[in-house]
Design a protein around this motif. Sequence first.
Motif, short mmCIF file in Angstrom:
data_model
loop_
_atom_site.label_atom_id
_atom_site.label_comp_id
_atom_site.label_asym_id
_atom_site.label_seq_id
_atom_site.Cartn_x
_atom_site.Cartn_y
_atom_site.Cartn_z
N TRP A 1 8.92 9.82 0.97
CA TRP A 1 8.48 8.66 1.75
C TRP A 1 6.97 8.57 1.81
CZ3 TRP A 1 6.13 7.89 6.73
CH2 TRP A 1 6.28 6.61 7.26
N VAL A 2 6.46 7.41 1.42
CA VAL A 2 5.04 7.10 1.53
C VAL A 2 4.94 5.72 2.16
CG1 VAL A 2 2.90 6.66 0.27
CG2 VAL A 2 4.44 8.48 -0.49
N CYS A 3 4.14 5.60 3.21
CA CYS A 3 3.97 4.30 3.85
C CYS A 3 2.55 4.22 4.40
CB CYS A 3 5.00 4.10 4.97
SG CYS A 3 4.87 2.47 5.74
N PRO A 4 1.64 3.70 3.58
CA PRO A 4 0.26 3.59 4.07
C PRO A 4 0.13 2.48 5.11
CG PRO A 4 0.48 2.49 1.96
CD PRO A 4 1.80 3.16 2.23
N ASP A 5 -0.72 2.70 6.09
CA ASP A 5 -1.05 1.66 7.06
C ASP A 5 -2.11 0.77 6.41
OD1 ASP A 5 0.65 2.40 9.19
OD2 ASP A 5 -0.71 4.05 9.67
N LEU A 6 -1.69 -0.42 6.02
CA LEU A 6 -2.56 -1.32 5.26
C LEU A 6 -3.36 -2.24 6.17
CD1 LEU A 6 0.00 -2.34 2.50
CD2 LEU A 6 -1.84 -0.64 2.33
N PRO A 7 -4.60 -2.50 5.79
CA PRO A 7 -5.39 -3.50 6.53
C PRO A 7 -4.85 -4.90 6.22
CG PRO A 7 -6.58 -2.79 4.58
CD PRO A 7 -5.34 -1.95 4.65
N PRO A 8 -5.17 -5.89 7.02
CA PRO A 8 -4.69 -7.25 6.76
C PRO A 8 -5.46 -7.94 5.63
CG PRO A 8 -6.05 -7.25 8.70
CD PRO A 8 -5.91 -5.81 8.28
N TYR A 9 -6.42 -7.24 5.05
CA TYR A 9 -7.26 -7.83 4.01
C TYR A 9 -6.64 -7.55 2.65
CZ TYR A 9 -10.20 -7.47 8.13
OH TYR A 9 -10.68 -7.53 9.41
N PRO A 10 -6.24 -8.58 1.91
CA PRO A 10 -5.46 -8.41 0.68
C PRO A 10 -6.08 -7.51 -0.38
CG PRO A 10 -5.41 -10.69 1.39
CD PRO A 10 -6.40 -9.99 2.27
N LEU A 11 -7.33 -7.69 -0.71
CA LEU A 11 -7.91 -6.86 -1.77
C LEU A 11 -7.98 -5.39 -1.37
CD1 LEU A 11 -10.64 -9.09 -3.45
CD2 LEU A 11 -8.29 -8.63 -4.16
N GLU A 12 -8.31 -5.13 -0.11
CA GLU A 12 -8.34 -3.75 0.37
C GLU A 12 -6.93 -3.15 0.34
OE1 GLU A 12 -10.37 -2.97 4.10
OE2 GLU A 12 -11.75 -4.63 3.69
N ALA A 13 -5.95 -3.91 0.78
CA ALA A 13 -4.56 -3.43 0.77
C ALA A 13 -4.12 -3.12 -0.66
CB ALA A 13 -3.65 -4.47 1.41
N MET A 14 -4.43 -4.01 -1.60
CA MET A 14 -4.03 -3.78 -2.99
C MET A 14 -4.74 -2.57 -3.59
SD MET A 14 -1.55 -5.63 -4.01
CE MET A 14 -1.68 -5.23 -5.75
N GLN A 15 -5.99 -2.33 -3.22
CA GLN A 15 -6.69 -1.15 -3.72
C GLN A 15 -6.00 0.13 -3.26
OE1 GLN A 15 -10.68 -1.82 -2.30
NE2 GLN A 15 -11.25 -3.05 -4.09
N ILE A 16 -5.57 0.15 -2.01
CA ILE A 16 -4.86 1.32 -1.48
C ILE A 16 -3.55 1.52 -2.23
CG2 ILE A 16 -3.62 2.21 0.55
CD1 ILE A 16 -5.84 0.76 2.25
N LEU A 17 -2.79 0.44 -2.40
CA LEU A 17 -1.49 0.53 -3.07
C LEU A 17 -1.64 0.92 -4.54
CD1 LEU A 17 0.14 -2.58 -1.40
CD2 LEU A 17 0.78 -0.17 -1.02
N GLU A 18 -2.60 0.35 -5.23
CA GLU A 18 -2.81 0.70 -6.64
C GLU A 18 -3.22 2.16 -6.78
OE1 GLU A 18 -5.54 -2.21 -8.19
OE2 GLU A 18 -3.87 -3.52 -8.78
#
Length: 187
Positions: free
Chosen positions: A33-50
């Motif tokens: 299980w991995v579940c990052p707490d993502l910011p509401p900012y799309p590019l920042e969220a995608m950088q974390i996920l990538e």
Amino acid sequence: MIVYIHGFLSSSLSVKAQLTQRWLAAQGREQEWVCPDLPPYPLEAMQILESIVQDAKEPPHLIGSSLGGFYATVLVARFRLKAVVVNPAVHPGLVLRPAVGLIKSFYGDQQYEFTQAHLQELHALDLPAPLYPEQILFMQERGDEVLDWQEGLAYYRACHQLVFAGGNHSFSRYSAVLDLMDHFFRD
């Protein structure tokens, strides 16, 4: 590895994220299980996920809810992963227009400034149709009070689909479909 991608203003504390974690733990698979707490900012969220995808030892499986379903769809296109999208946001740059301004997380007191520029980030990530539709399982409850289930049905028309009567945006039968999701990932 199963990466649970939460929705807009949500977190790893969301009901579905926690259900996923407990379900994996009950099978002795809690390390998946991995579940990052993502910011509401799309590019920042995608950088974390990538970064999570690129650092994984093997291609992870994705479960994305609402805006997380949108992000999962983008990640499938970029990395050809398998994903289950649950009541996913379709064209969120349009859906989230009313959110522009000061917004607050559902879990905690953190506030954010969501701007027109963030909507443009979503537009830039948007795809005319999902790439690798055979890699995506679309799951929707028609009782979703936040997103139009028919838009999701049309957008994900080439993907595997399960559409349920009733329900809500939280996807009320989530616990009942975890085994099915796992089967999809393993097929």
